[in-house]
Design a protein around this motif. Structure first.
Motif, PDB file in Angstrom:
ATOM      1  N   THR A 168      -2.203  24.448  24.207  1.00  0.00           N
ATOM      2  CA  THR A 168      -1.051  23.726  24.474  1.00  0.00           C
ATOM      3  C   THR A 168      -2.775  22.196  24.816  1.00  0.00           C
ATOM      4  O   THR A 168      -3.456  22.926  24.939  1.00  0.00           O
ATOM      5  CB  THR A 168      -0.867  23.518  24.593  1.00  0.00           C
ATOM      6  OG1 THR A 168       0.550  22.271  24.580  1.00  0.00           O
ATOM      7  CG2 THR A 168      -0.332  23.757  26.461  1.00  0.00           C
ATOM      8  N   SER A 169      -2.438  20.915  24.768  1.00  0.00           N
ATOM      9  CA  SER A 169      -2.921  20.254  25.043  1.00  0.00           C
ATOM     10  C   SER A 169      -3.154  20.318  25.913  1.00  0.00           C
ATOM     11  O   SER A 169      -2.590  20.962  27.504  1.00  0.00           O
ATOM     12  CB  SER A 169      -2.560  18.777  24.746  1.00  0.00           C
ATOM     13  OG  SER A 169      -1.371  18.563  25.090  1.00  0.00           O
ATOM     14  N   ALA A 170      -5.274  19.784  26.439  1.00  0.00           N
ATOM     15  CA  ALA A 170      -5.040  19.762  28.100  1.00  0.00           C
ATOM     16  C   ALA A 170      -4.569  19.185  28.605  1.00  0.00           C
ATOM     17  O   ALA A 170      -3.956  18.980  30.458  1.00  0.00           O
ATOM     18  CB  ALA A 170      -6.671  19.148  27.806  1.00  0.00           C
ATOM     19  N   SER A 171      -3.749  17.643  28.306  1.00  0.00           N
ATOM     20  CA  SER A 171      -2.867  16.980  29.170  1.00  0.00           C
ATOM     21  C   SER A 171      -1.526  18.081  29.552  1.00  0.00           C
ATOM     22  O   SER A 171      -1.458  17.746  30.489  1.00  0.00           O
ATOM     23  CB  SER A 171      -2.113  15.778  28.208  1.00  0.00           C
ATOM     24  OG  SER A 171      -1.061  14.878  28.941  1.00  0.00           O
ATOM     25  N   ASN A 172      -1.096  18.624  28.966  1.00  0.00           N
ATOM     26  CA  ASN A 172       0.016  20.020  28.996  1.00  0.00           C
ATOM     27  C   ASN A 172      -0.605  20.303  29.910  1.00  0.00           C
ATOM     28  O   ASN A 172       0.504  20.489  30.608  1.00  0.00           O
ATOM     29  CB  ASN A 172       0.767  19.852  28.064  1.00  0.00           C
ATOM     30  CG  ASN A 172       1.173  18.861  26.644  1.00  0.00           C
ATOM     31  OD1 ASN A 172       1.832  18.660  26.981  1.00  0.00           O
ATOM     32  ND2 ASN A 172       1.542  20.072  25.411  1.00  0.00           N
ATOM     33  N   GLU A 173      -1.928  20.890  30.009  1.00  0.00           N
ATOM     34  CA  GLU A 173      -1.989  21.609  30.742  1.00  0.00           C
ATOM     35  C   GLU A 173      -2.180  21.465  32.224  1.00  0.00           C
ATOM     36  O   GLU A 173      -2.337  22.259  33.196  1.00  0.00           O
ATOM     37  CB  GLU A 173      -3.026  23.135  30.418  1.00  0.00           C
ATOM     38  CG  GLU A 173      -3.261  23.417  29.040  1.00  0.00           C
ATOM     39  CD  GLU A 173      -2.594  24.942  29.673  1.00  0.00           C
ATOM     40  OE1 GLU A 173      -1.591  24.995  30.743  1.00  0.00           O
ATOM     41  OE2 GLU A 173      -2.787  25.510  28.258  1.00  0.00           O
ATOM     42  N   SER A 174      -2.088  20.007  32.435  1.00  0.00           N
ATOM     43  CA  SER A 174      -2.227  18.764  33.691  1.00  0.00           C
ATOM     44  C   SER A 174      -0.820  18.719  34.034  1.00  0.00           C
ATOM     45  O   SER A 174      -0.463  18.742  35.357  1.00  0.00           O
ATOM     46  CB  SER A 174      -2.862  17.863  33.180  1.00  0.00           C
ATOM     47  OG  SER A 174      -2.397  16.690  33.005  1.00  0.00           O
ATOM     48  N   SER A 175       0.512  19.559  33.480  1.00  0.00           N
ATOM     49  CA  SER A 175       1.255  18.962  33.824  1.00  0.00           C
ATOM     50  C   SER A 175       1.609  19.781  35.205  1.00  0.00           C
ATOM     51  O   SER A 175       1.323  21.226  35.854  1.00  0.00           O
ATOM     52  CB  SER A 175       2.398  20.510  33.304  1.00  0.00           C
ATOM     53  OG  SER A 175       2.753  19.364  31.450  1.00  0.00           O
ATOM     54  N   VAL A 176       2.164  19.322  36.036  1.00  0.00           N
ATOM     55  CA  VAL A 176       2.787  19.496  37.569  1.00  0.00           C
ATOM     56  C   VAL A 176       4.260  21.223  37.819  1.00  0.00           C
ATOM     57  O   VAL A 176       5.161  20.727  36.846  1.00  0.00           O
ATOM     58  CB  VAL A 176       3.799  18.936  38.808  1.00  0.00           C
ATOM     59  CG1 VAL A 176       4.079  19.167  39.846  1.00  0.00           C
ATOM     60  CG2 VAL A 176       2.944  17.524  38.490  1.00  0.00           C
ATOM     61  N   VAL A 177       3.796  22.145  37.899  1.00  0.00           N
ATOM     62  CA  VAL A 177       4.320  23.542  37.761  1.00  0.00           C
ATOM     63  C   VAL A 177       4.877  22.953  40.171  1.00  0.00           C
ATOM     64  O   VAL A 177       4.198  23.010  40.416  1.00  0.00           O
ATOM     65  CB  VAL A 177       4.001  24.096  37.711  1.00  0.00           C
ATOM     66  CG1 VAL A 177       4.848  25.764  37.720  1.00  0.00           C
ATOM     67  CG2 VAL A 177       3.442  24.294  36.376  1.00  0.00           C
ATOM     68  N   LEU A 178       6.209  23.233  40.309  1.00  0.00           N
ATOM     69  CA  LEU A 178       7.239  23.428  41.158  1.00  0.00           C
ATOM     70  C   LEU A 178       7.715  24.296  41.577  1.00  0.00           C
ATOM     71  O   LEU A 178       8.751  25.077  40.590  1.00  0.00           O
ATOM     72  CB  LEU A 178       8.074  21.862  40.706  1.00  0.00           C
ATOM     73  CG  LEU A 178       7.076  20.169  41.158  1.00  0.00           C
ATOM     74  CD1 LEU A 178       8.178  19.502  40.810  1.00  0.00           C
ATOM     75  CD2 LEU A 178       6.405  20.337  41.887  1.00  0.00           C
ATOM     76  N   HIS A 179       7.980  25.036  42.546  1.00  0.00           N
ATOM     77  CA  HIS A 179       8.510  26.208  43.106  1.00  0.00           C
ATOM     78  C   HIS A 179       9.125  25.944  43.887  1.00  0.00           C
ATOM     79  O   HIS A 179       8.875  25.063  45.119  1.00  0.00           O
ATOM     80  CB  HIS A 179       7.339  27.238  43.890  1.00  0.00           C
ATOM     81  CG  HIS A 179       7.797  28.686  43.470  1.00  0.00           C
ATOM     82  ND1 HIS A 179       9.148  29.240  44.565  1.00  0.00           N
ATOM     83  CD2 HIS A 179       8.324  29.924  43.098  1.00  0.00           C
ATOM     84  CE1 HIS A 179       9.623  29.901  44.955  1.00  0.00           C
ATOM     85  NE2 HIS A 179       8.699  30.785  43.895  1.00  0.00           N
TER      86      HIS A 179
END
Length: 369
Positions: A222-233
Motif C-alpha cells: 500500500t502507499s507510504a502514507s497508509n503505512e504511516s497509520s497509527v495502530v492502537l492496542h
C-alpha cells in the motif's frame, strides 16, 4: 474497563473513509475518543451523533488522526469547531520533515523551504492544526510507545515515519537510493516503487475459493502514507482491541514487533479493525496469522469481531478475499457499507439499534494476474 467501538457510516460508491467513536470506562463514568474524521461532510454527522448520544455537551478526551489522507482528516475541522477536544494526536508532516531532509531527491531544499512546501500540500492538516491551537487543544505526535487514554500506540515509530515521509504522494520526490541504502525496515525497494509496480501488474477477474484453499497472498503493498497509520492496542474487560487505520503489511509488522517488545498479547483480541476498507494490498496470510492466530476449521466458533469500514454501493471494497482470510482465523466480520455499526464491549445495547448481520464466507472471490 469497558470499551464500546462504533464505526460511523462514511462515504458512498468508491468514496471510502473512516470515523470511529470509542467510549471507554463504565456506564456512569466514561470518556470519549474519536479515531479519524472521514470526509468533510462526515464532520457534521460526527457532531450530530456525539450530541445525540453523549451530550449535552459532549467532550472528546482524545482525537486521533491515524494518517494525513483527506478521507480520514477532513471531517475533523468541523469536529474541532463544534466539540470540545482535550487532546489531539496527529502527525504534522512539515514539522516532522527536518530529520527526513537528506532523504529527498532535491538536495537544495532548505529546512524552511521544505517545511513551507509540505505545509502547502497538506492544507487540511494545516487547518486542523490551526483550529486546535486556537481552541487551546493539547497536541501530541502519536508514535509507538505512547499511551492514548487506555490505548498504546504500536506504530509507527519516529524513525519509521522518517523514512515514509519522503515517499508520501504529496511530499517532494524521494531519493530512492538514499532510502534504500539507509533503510533497515523497507528493504531495497521503497513502498512507493513497489506500489506503482503492483498497480501496473494487477488485473482483476473472479475465481472460486474454498475454506482450505486461501488465495490471498503475501507481498501486497500500500502507499507510504497508509503505512504511516497509527495502530492502537487496548486491553479491556471484554478482551483486547486492535485499531489499524490504513496500515499495510509493513505497518502491521512494526506494530506486531512493538507489541512483542511491550509484552502486549497478540492473537487474543475481542475486536479488530480490518485495515484500509478491506483492501487486499494491506494484508497477507503471514501477518494475519501472526496478529490473529492460526486458521481454524470451517465450523469452529468465531473468536473475535472484526469491523471493516466501507462505503455504500462500492463494488471494490471490502475485498471478499480479505474478509475470507479474517473469517478463517476466527473472525465474525461486520461491514458498515452505509450504516453505523457498533461493538458494545460491555456497555448496554443502544435503543434503536438492531443486531448486525455478519458477512458470509465467499466461494467466489477476486483473482489478480
Amino acid at each position: 474497563m469497558k470499551c464500546e467501538i462504533e464505526f460511523l457510516a462514511v462515504g458512498e460508491n468508491t468514496k471510502a473513509g473512516d470515523a470511529i467513536v470509542v467510549r471507554y470506562g463504565e456506564v456512569d463514568a466514561y470518556k470519549l475518543m474519536l479515531v479519524d474524521g472521514g470526509h468533510a461532510e462526515t464532520g457534521d454527522n460526527i457532531v450530530a451523533h456525539l450530541k445525540k448520544h453523549f451530550g449535552p455537551p459532549p467532550v472528546l478526551e482524545h482525537v486521533v488522526l491515524t494518517h494525513s489522507d483527506a478521507d480520514h482528516a477532513s471531517g475533523l475541522r468541523t469536529v474541532l469547531q463544534e466539540i470540545k477536544v482535550q487532546n489531539l494526536w496527529l502527525h504534522v508532516p512539515w514539522l516532522l520533515a527536518e530529520k527526513s531532509r537528506s532523504l529527498f531527491k532535491d538536495k537544495r531544499w532548505t529546512q524552511d523551504g521544505l517545511n513551507k512546501k509540505i505545509k502547502e500540500e497538506y492544507n487540511i492538516i494545516a487547518e486542523i492544526f490551526d483550529l486546535a491551537q486556537a481552541k487551546g487543544c493539547k497536541m501530541y505526535y502519536p508514535f509507538s510507545g505512547y499511551s492514548v487514554g487506555p490505548f498504546k500506540v504500536l506504530s509507527p515509530s519516529h524513525e519509521e515515519y522518517r523514512y515514509l515521509l519522503p515517499q508520501f504522494d504529496k511530499t517532494p520526490d524521494p531519493d530512492q537510493e538514499a532510502i534504500a541504502a539507509a533503510d533497515m525496515w523497507l528493504g531495497k525497494e521503497s513502498v512507493m516503487t513497489k506500489l506503482v509496480e503492483a498497480a501496473k501488474a494487477a488485473l482483476q477477474s473472479w475465481t472460486t475459493e474454498s475454506w482450505d484453499n486461501e488465495r490471498l497472498k503475501d507481498g501486497g503493498t500500500t502507499s507510504a502514507s497508509n503505512e504511516s497509520s497509527v495502530v492502537l492496542h487496548g486491553s479491556f474487560e471484554n478482551g483486547n482491541v486492535l485499531l489499524t487505520g490504513d496500515a499495510g503489511i509493513k505497518g502491521l509488522t512494526w506494530a506486531a514487533n512493538k507489541a512483542d517488545a511491550l509484552n502486549l498479547p497478540l492473537q487474543k483480541f475481542s475486536f479488530v479493525q480490518i485495515p484500509h476498507h478491506g483492501s487486499r494490498r494491506n494484508v497477507g496470510p503471514t501477518i494475519l496469522t501472526r496478529l490473529l492466530g492460526n486458521k481454524q476449521q470451517e465450523n469452529d466458533p468465531t473468536r473475535f469481531t472484526a469491523f471493516v469500514s466501507a462505503p455504500k454501493d462500492d463494488e471494490q471494497h471490502p475485498r471478499r478475499i480479505v474478509l475470507n482470510a479474517f473469517k478463517r482465523r476466527g473472525a465474525k466480520v461486520i461491514a458498515t457499507q452505509g450504516e453505523c455499526k457498533i461493538y458494545y464491549g460491555g456497555f448496554p445495547k443502544r435503543d434503536g439499534y438492531v443486531s448486525a448481520e455478519a458477512v458470509p464466507f465467499y466461494t467466489k472471490v477476486e483473482e489478480y494476474t
